[in-house]
Structure formats: structure tokens, C-alpha cells
Scaffold this active site. Structure first.
Site, PDB file in Angstrom:
ATOM      1  N   LYS A 218      22.448 -72.723  -8.551  1.00 37.75           N
ATOM      2  CA  LYS A 218      23.551 -73.246  -8.189  1.00 37.75           C
ATOM      3  C   LYS A 218      24.164 -73.621  -9.456  1.00 37.75           C
ATOM      4  O   LYS A 218      23.911 -73.841 -10.473  1.00 37.75           O
ATOM      5  CB  LYS A 218      23.250 -74.617  -7.411  1.00 37.75           C
ATOM      6  CG  LYS A 218      22.544 -74.557  -6.213  1.00 37.75           C
ATOM      7  CD  LYS A 218      23.202 -73.691  -5.057  1.00 37.75           C
ATOM      8  CE  LYS A 218      22.428 -73.681  -3.801  1.00 37.75           C
ATOM      9  NZ  LYS A 218      23.135 -72.903  -2.793  1.00 37.75           N
ATOM     10  N   ASP A 246      25.653 -69.296  -7.461  1.00 38.00           N
ATOM     11  CA  ASP A 246      26.106 -69.634  -6.160  1.00 38.00           C
ATOM     12  C   ASP A 246      27.136 -71.010  -6.545  1.00 38.00           C
ATOM     13  O   ASP A 246      26.460 -71.986  -6.900  1.00 38.00           O
ATOM     14  CB  ASP A 246      24.795 -70.017  -5.451  1.00 38.00           C
ATOM     15  CG  ASP A 246      25.446 -70.249  -4.026  1.00 38.00           C
ATOM     16  OD1 ASP A 246      26.617 -70.444  -3.739  1.00 38.00           O
ATOM     17  OD2 ASP A 246      24.588 -70.320  -3.098  1.00 38.00           O
ATOM     18  N   GLU A 272      28.151 -66.110  -5.837  1.00 37.87           N
ATOM     19  CA  GLU A 272      28.286 -66.438  -4.440  1.00 37.87           C
ATOM     20  C   GLU A 272      29.237 -67.131  -4.115  1.00 37.87           C
ATOM     21  O   GLU A 272      29.267 -68.276  -4.895  1.00 37.87           O
ATOM     22  CB  GLU A 272      26.772 -66.673  -4.185  1.00 37.87           C
ATOM     23  CG  GLU A 272      26.640 -67.043  -2.638  1.00 37.87           C
ATOM     24  CD  GLU A 272      25.071 -66.939  -2.288  1.00 37.87           C
ATOM     25  OE1 GLU A 272      24.337 -66.506  -2.741  1.00 37.87           O
ATOM     26  OE2 GLU A 272      24.707 -67.822  -1.388  1.00 37.87           O
ATOM     27  N   GLU A 299      27.703 -66.974   4.138  1.00 34.43           N
ATOM     28  CA  GLU A 299      27.008 -67.957   4.841  1.00 34.43           C
ATOM     29  C   GLU A 299      27.900 -68.648   5.495  1.00 34.43           C
ATOM     30  O   GLU A 299      27.410 -69.410   6.555  1.00 34.43           O
ATOM     31  CB  GLU A 299      26.077 -68.605   3.929  1.00 34.43           C
ATOM     32  CG  GLU A 299      26.741 -69.804   3.029  1.00 34.43           C
ATOM     33  CD  GLU A 299      25.689 -70.519   2.290  1.00 34.43           C
ATOM     34  OE1 GLU A 299      25.378 -70.044   1.338  1.00 34.43           O
ATOM     35  OE2 GLU A 299      25.604 -71.549   2.290  1.00 34.43           O
ATOM     36  N   ASP A 322      23.953 -64.838   8.194  1.00 36.04           N
ATOM     37  CA  ASP A 322      23.636 -66.106   8.168  1.00 36.04           C
ATOM     38  C   ASP A 322      23.136 -65.936   9.818  1.00 36.04           C
ATOM     39  O   ASP A 322      23.809 -65.687  10.651  1.00 36.04           O
ATOM     40  CB  ASP A 322      24.367 -67.492   7.938  1.00 36.04           C
ATOM     41  CG  ASP A 322      23.603 -68.598   8.464  1.00 36.04           C
ATOM     42  OD1 ASP A 322      23.375 -69.292   7.211  1.00 36.04           O
ATOM     43  OD2 ASP A 322      23.627 -69.065   9.548  1.00 36.04           O
ATOM     44  N   HIS A 349      21.809 -64.978   3.783  1.00 37.68           N
ATOM     45  CA  HIS A 349      21.527 -66.376   3.500  1.00 37.68           C
ATOM     46  C   HIS A 349      20.236 -67.027   4.240  1.00 37.68           C
ATOM     47  O   HIS A 349      20.141 -66.746   5.189  1.00 37.68           O
ATOM     48  CB  HIS A 349      22.818 -67.075   3.825  1.00 37.68           C
ATOM     49  CG  HIS A 349      22.760 -68.599   3.814  1.00 37.68           C
ATOM     50  ND1 HIS A 349      22.606 -69.445   4.612  1.00 37.68           N
ATOM     51  CD2 HIS A 349      22.600 -69.179   2.630  1.00 37.68           C
ATOM     52  CE1 HIS A 349      22.556 -70.643   4.493  1.00 37.68           C
ATOM     53  NE2 HIS A 349      22.479 -70.816   3.100  1.00 37.68           N
TER      54      HIS A 349
END
Lengths: 433, 433
Positions: A218, A246, A272, A299, A322, A349
Site C-alpha cells: 500500500k 496500491d 493500482e 475493485e 471483484d 482483487h
């Protein structure tokens, strides 16, 4: 003749915010949750499914699912299961509920949940896991599940049929391959923002040792922090390991480009959700400016029409479906076909509650009957909350093993549901005492 | 110090499907409804607002509004009203509810409703109608209400300030003009699909006689039917009268182009919602191919990020804001500023329940403080259900007269709410007996 008798929805929440599992730049304190449904029949069978949320609002999601009851309750089970495509379309077209979307947000997720519960029931009755049941349908049967409205400027029914027919010859061999080896995974377990460097280092080593060939971190909180965490990751995993980033929608175009220029020396594999999931044109602009770093999103992309535009505009290198964001199996099938048409790989995801268990079926279907390849394709894996499912996702040597039990993957253990019922289950009573 | 004590939501529905008022190609049997809220304070004041829906799902919308209670209940009224921008941003950023959108569907409409209720309360306390209160804020105060996240590749804070400052000099004269003459309207009253030709002819004559200079017909059901209804309209109103068409998202690109080629001899002024509101690229393609017929959309466009792209892609000639679709006054202000930046006129969607009463404030603000012009701008008007409001919209010589009472326009009469409460108000008890 059995009929549908009830659509029971339970508000199930896990107090994950206490451990900062799942913390990212936009979602700081998630309590991973499921609006869990069981669609019951007069002969005692049921189809189970869920919508994943991160806490507050799980009750709103539940109300949205209940609002679809009139589409199933009282209807003949055999008749509905013989044409789930029609049942799904009828919910999308509901002339009053449509106003609340159309085809987006909690109502679309609710429709997806009912569609997925119908597939779960059909799987139970036919004794097959969803991936196999779908992979054995004919190209015509699969195409009949897709709503081509608003897609035909990018993908016609005929083109979709062609894609599926092209993949027919190798199906049996690919089914055997899935049964044998499973489907590649990558892991986000080490990458949450809320973890200490020590915890992250330990989890990175574990990820490599478990056979994953890609991890995801992240980013998007503090840039210096992101750079340090990438540095640690490269030190532990080396320069050649795939490391994705992400940003969870944190940036606008200029901020995304600046951040990725700063991170470029650590060569992230993809970025992402660099910006709003609604912003097709911004994704296209970011992708143009940060190449060769790939752009991934999906997602939070709310339907097939948005995925169509991301592909038409050349805005993404990676499509991330997703299991519970869109209108269920049918809309995800449309998205898989669109991605195949444009030659873009799909890397789902997952994580959350039940997303791994559910979405693996769709990637396996993609390999067997649609794209026919696993190249550049991996399903996300996060090591949370699997123990609450009747058939937890199993990872072996960095691969998802093929589910074997009949069903679509979302069925939870009755004790887990009971214990985590919000707000009156024992876990929550204990916490709020 | 007064605090917020309750957020009361009532499910109010009108059985309009019995008369086919409001019937179009996608919404065949609407029961015009309002998820109606009153945000009450400890000193007995309240801010009122609503989200318009068309029946089923009005309860889901109500739950979504209730889910925001923790953002206001218990808080200091003065403090919240002094910075409604911050209060709105906090709801958008809610780290758990955000998952249900983000920024779309019932959750975004719910946030808009609470934002609008706060403005209603502020208007009551300052004794001004919303349009005037907003039009008297400084450019800085207005810009502070806008969330520029995801907008800056099209519109920066500085550019927005410039637009507002450019319009400063003429504000007083334009306020006087609005007070004197009001704001131009067009009417959809004659155009619903469910009406007989005779009823339509009578309503078209009435529209002309009432001073409207534009009408709108619903299309997209049966093409022969659309052609016949346009022919009747031209016979009654002549060749020069502006007649727009509204397909309510019925078509894909190819169908839209074919239908508009067929309708072109009747020279429709614009085609509204030719396809999915999510499909920026399709709108751009349709616009390119049917020029000089204009393309309009917006009543289902779910946030400022989508409007931004419609403008960036050159996909629309007319921006149609809606008072209750997006995140309230703040997000509509962002959209008005975007439209001004791109030089595209804003012609709001209205009708429904309370939409005329609410959205007129925003067009008046646009004229006074943003675009500074009424050229090519008209607010939709439909002659339904106004009698249920404390200050019904008033049309005179084809113009909306400026509201005079303090408030944001959505406050309903207590007796109307009581009578139409669903499912237990007397109107519904009578119908379901």
C-alpha cells in the site's frame, strides 16, 4: 415443485480495525464485514452469498439485498435456476429500483449477491464447484448470461461467441491443469500501511518462502514512508521480484505522476487505483505518463460499462475484477470477455471477507474457457478470515488450489455467522461492554 | 449551545403509477417518492431535505441517510453550520461508508441530502432563500465548499476563483433581474409515453399558451410512435418551436445514431440520455455522429468526476444537474464551475418530487455568480405534486419566479407527509385495502 421461501440477510462484521489489518491510504480503520444472504427454498435447500463491506453501511447493504426479495420469493426454483441470466436481467431492469443506480453502488452489489446466491444453489444441486459448472457450459449458454446493452460498440454477442469458441478445444486439458496445479496468486498480506517495519519484514520473508512470486504494498500516505517501505522490500526480496503498489484512489493526475516518478527507481510492477475508479480519462493520462509502470484498477469499478471504457481508452494494463462489486457472475463474465477482446490480463482483487473464496472461480473460468492463458495473471491473496468459510481458499506454492466442494465459495460456517453478528453477536457484545 | 438531536427520515410515496405521469422508455411505472429528512436541533429548529426516487427502494435510500447520523447528531449546530463544506467532506471521506460507493449511488445521494438539510437550516436561521444566500457568499467562501480532489486536471481552485471573481461586478443587477423576471423554464408535462395523443395535443397547446418556449418528448419506446408524436408536436407548435427528445438511456451507440437519423427531419433540439449515463465515450461518439442535434445528459450522472469527463471528452452540449443525485449543493457547485470553465450551458433536470423546488436555486446561483448568463439555459418543469411543498415552484410566462421564503426548497407540508407515508399513510392504506 419447490419455490423460494425466504431471503435471509445477516449483518456479519469482524473487528479487524483493532489490528490494522486491511489499512490503506483511504480506508484507515476497516472492520471487514459481509452482508450475508441465504436464499432458501421450500425443500430445505439454500443458495448462499455475500457482499463485502468494511463496516458501517453493512446494514444499508443488507437492506438493498432485501429490497430484491420480490424478484425471487414465491417463484419456482427449477424455472429460475434454468435461466439465471433472465433472473439477473429482471433485477437490473426493475423499473423502480433502477433509479437508485442505475447499475452502481449498493443496489448493483445487492443484485450481484442474489445472482451469486442463485448460482451457489445451482452448484449445490448439480454437485459442482462454480468454476467447473461454468467451464462446462457451452459458449451459447455462457453468452446468454451476458447483458450486451451498452457494450456493443466494443463487444458484440458474435465476438463474444467467437472468443469462447476459440477456447473450446483446450478446455479439458486446462481443467486438468487447474485440478493439478491451481491458479497463480500474489499476496498483499505484508503490505498494509498500519504495520511496523519489523512486522512487514517478517511477512515479506514469509511471502517469499511460501512461493509467492509477487507482493503488493500500500502506498499514498506519506511519500518518504512509501520510499522506505519499497527500499526494505527490495532489500529483502531482491531487484527481480515483482512488487506492485496500491494507492487506493489517493491521487489526482499530477500527484499520481509525481509519486510514481519518485517511486520509479524501485521499479514497482504496477500502480493500482492511482486515482478515482470513475476516472477513465485520468487513468489513460496517468498510464501514458508513467509507462513502463503498469496501471491497474477495478475493485471499485462499478460495472461493465466502466470497464469497457477503461479498455477502449487504453487506460489500464491490468483489469481487476471483484467478486462482489458488480452485478455478480454475469457482469464479471462480461468483463472477462471484454478483457479478452482487448487482450488485457485480469488479476482479481481479493482479500476482505470471502473475496478469495469467491473470485478464484472466475479466474479459473477465464483460464479454461475464455482467455485460455495464465500469462501475467495472478489472483490477489490476503491471509485473513478464511477460517470462517465452509471451503477456505487454499494456497500451495503460491497457487490457489481448485475448490472441490459444490458451491460458489461464499458459504460461511454457521458458528462464525452467529458469533460475529452485528451488533448483537458475542464478539460485538464483548467489545462494547 | 444548540446541538443536533435527531435525523428523522420518512418514506413518502405518491401513487403516480396509476396515472402514468412520469412514464418513459426505461421507467414505466414510477411511484414518485421522497426519502424525506428533517435534521432537528435541541432548540427546536430543523433543516429539511429529500432524495427523489421512483418507488421501491425509497426505504433503502432512507437507511442510507440514517447511516450518516453519527456525522451530525450531538454536534454543535453553530460550529457545523459555520463550515458546511467540512461537514460534507467528512461524510464523503467516512473511512468505512466510502466502500459502498465511492461517491455514487444511494450513499452519495444520502450525503447530498444531509448537506442540503444543513443548508436549509442555515437559510432558515439567516432568513434567506438558498439562491440568495449562496449568491451573496464571497468567491473564496464558495470555492471553499468545493472538493477539488480528482478535478484538478480540468479545473483548479485558482481557475474556479477566477470564474467567480469575473462574475462579481454584475451580481447585484442579476439579483434584481432574477427577482423581477425569474429564470426560463421548459416543460416535459406533455411528453410522457403513457399519454394518449389527445391528452398530449391538449397539453402541448397549454404549454405554448403558458409561455414556455421549449417542450420535451419522451422517445425510445417504438420508433414509429416517436415519429408520430413528433409530427403531432410540429403540427401544433410549428417548425420553429424548440422540441427536445429524451431517450432515458434506452440505446447503445448504433441504436442512438439510427434513431436520431430517423428523427432528424423533425429537428429535435437535443437528445437527452441517449445511452448509459456512465458512458462518457459513447456520448462523445454519438454527439460526433448526430451533430447538429445536441446531446444532453446528467440526471443520472453520479458525481463531479463523471461530469468532468463528459466535458473533457466533448461528449455533451448541455449539462443537466439534478438537485438530489449528487453530493448536494457542494458537488453541484463543482459541476456548475466545471460547466462554466468549458462554456457548456446547464439546463437542470427537474420534475419528480421537489426537484423543481430545489434545483431552481442552483440555476439562479449560476446566473448571478458563476456563468452570468441565461443564454441557452432553461430549467425543466413538470406540473406534478408541487402542492405538497411549503413554497411550491411558481411558473409565470414560462419562467420560474424566484423563491422568497427562507430555505433550500425541499420542505414539505406536514399533512402531505402524513397522508403519503409508506406503507402506513392513509393514501396507501386505501390503495392496498
Amino acid at each position: 415443485m419447490p419455490t423460494f421461501t425466504s431471503l435471509d440477510v445477516t449483518d456479519v462484521r469482524f473487528p479487524t480495525s483493532r489490528s490494522l489489518d486491511g489499512s490503506d491510504a483511504m480506508n484507515k480503520d476497516p472492520d471487514y464485514s459481509a452482508a450475508y444472504l441465504e436464499l432458501r427454498t421450500s425443500d430445505g435447500e439454500s443458495g448462499a452469498s455475500l457482499v463485502f463491506t468494511i463496516g458501517r453501511g453493512n446494514d444499508v447493504q443488507g437492506e438493498a439485498i432485501r429490497a430484491l426479495s420480490h424478484h425471487v420469493i414465491g417463484r419456482d426454483v427449477e424455472e429460475v435456476l434454468a435461466d439465471i441470466g433472465r433472473a439477473g436481467a429482471a433485477m437490473i431492469e426493475d423499473s423502480q429500483l433502477r433509479w437508485l443506480g442505475p447499475e452502481k453502488g449498493v443496489m448493483q452489489m445487492a443484485i450481484g449477491a442474489v445472482v451469486n446466491a442463485l448460482w451457489d444453489l445451482r452448484c449445490m444441486r448439480e454437485g459442482k464447484p462454480l468454476w467447473l459448472l461454468l467451464a462446462e457450459l457451452s459458449p451459447e449458454e455462457l453468452v446468454d448470461l451476458v447483458d450486451f446493452r451498452y457494450l456493443e460498440d466494443a463487444l458484440t454477442r458474435e465476438e463474444a461467441l467467437e472468443i469462447l469458441e476459440r477456447a473450446l478445444p483446450g478446455r479439458a486439458a486446462r481443467i486438468a491443469q487447474i485440478q493439478d496445479r491451481g491458479y497463480p496468486a500474489y499476496t498483499t498480506t505484508p503490505g498494509w500501511l498500519g504495520y511496523s517495519d519489523e512486522k512487514m519484514e517478517r511477512l515479506l520473508r514469509e511471502a517469499r518462502d511460501q512461493g509467492f512470486e509477487m507482493v503488493k504494498l500500500k502506498v499514498g500516505g506519506d511519500l518518504a514512508d512509501d520510499l522506505r517501505r519499497f527500499e526494505i522490500t527490495r532489500r529483502i526480496l531482491g531487484e527481480d521480484f515483482l512488487v506492485a503498489a496500491d494507492a487506493n484512489q489517493r491521487w489526482g493526475v499530477a500527484e499520481a505522476v509525481a509519486a510514481m516518478e519518485a517511486l520509479a527507481p524501485a521499479h514497482p510492477y504496477w500502480i493500482e487505483e492511482p486515482t478515482s475508479p470513475d476516472d477513465v480519462l485520468a487513468h489513460a493520462e496517468i498510464r501514458r505518463r508513467i509507462s513502463p509502470i503498469k496501471v491497474a484498477t477495478g475493485e471499485h469499478v462499478h460495472n461493465r460499462i466502466m470497464f469497457k471504457q477503461l479498455l477502449q481508452a487504453g487506460a489500464v494494463d491490468v483489469v481487476q475484477i471483484d467478486a462482489t462489486r458488480v452485478g455478480g457472475v454475469h457482469e464479471n463474465l462480461a468483463i472477462l470477455l471484454l478483457a479478452a477482446k482487448y487482450g488485457v490480463p485480469v488479476c482479481p482483487h481479493a482479500g476482505g471477507v470471502g473475496l478469495c473464496e469467491m473470485v478464484q472461480h472466475l479466474s479459473m473460468l477465464d483460464f479454461i474457457a475464455i482467455s485460455g492463458t495464465m500469462d501475467d495473471r495472478r489472483i490477489e491473496y490476503v491471509d485473513h478470515l478464511h477460517e470462517h468459510f465452509v471451503e477456505p481458499a487454499i494456497i500451495q506454492e503460491g497457487h490457489y488450489l481448485a475448490p472441490q466442494l459444490p458451491g460458489a465459495g461464499a458459504r460461511m460456517l454457521p458458528a462464525s455467522i452467529e458469533t460475529h453478528r452485528f451488533p448483537d453477536g458475542p464478539v460485538w457484545k464483548e467489545l462494547t461492554r
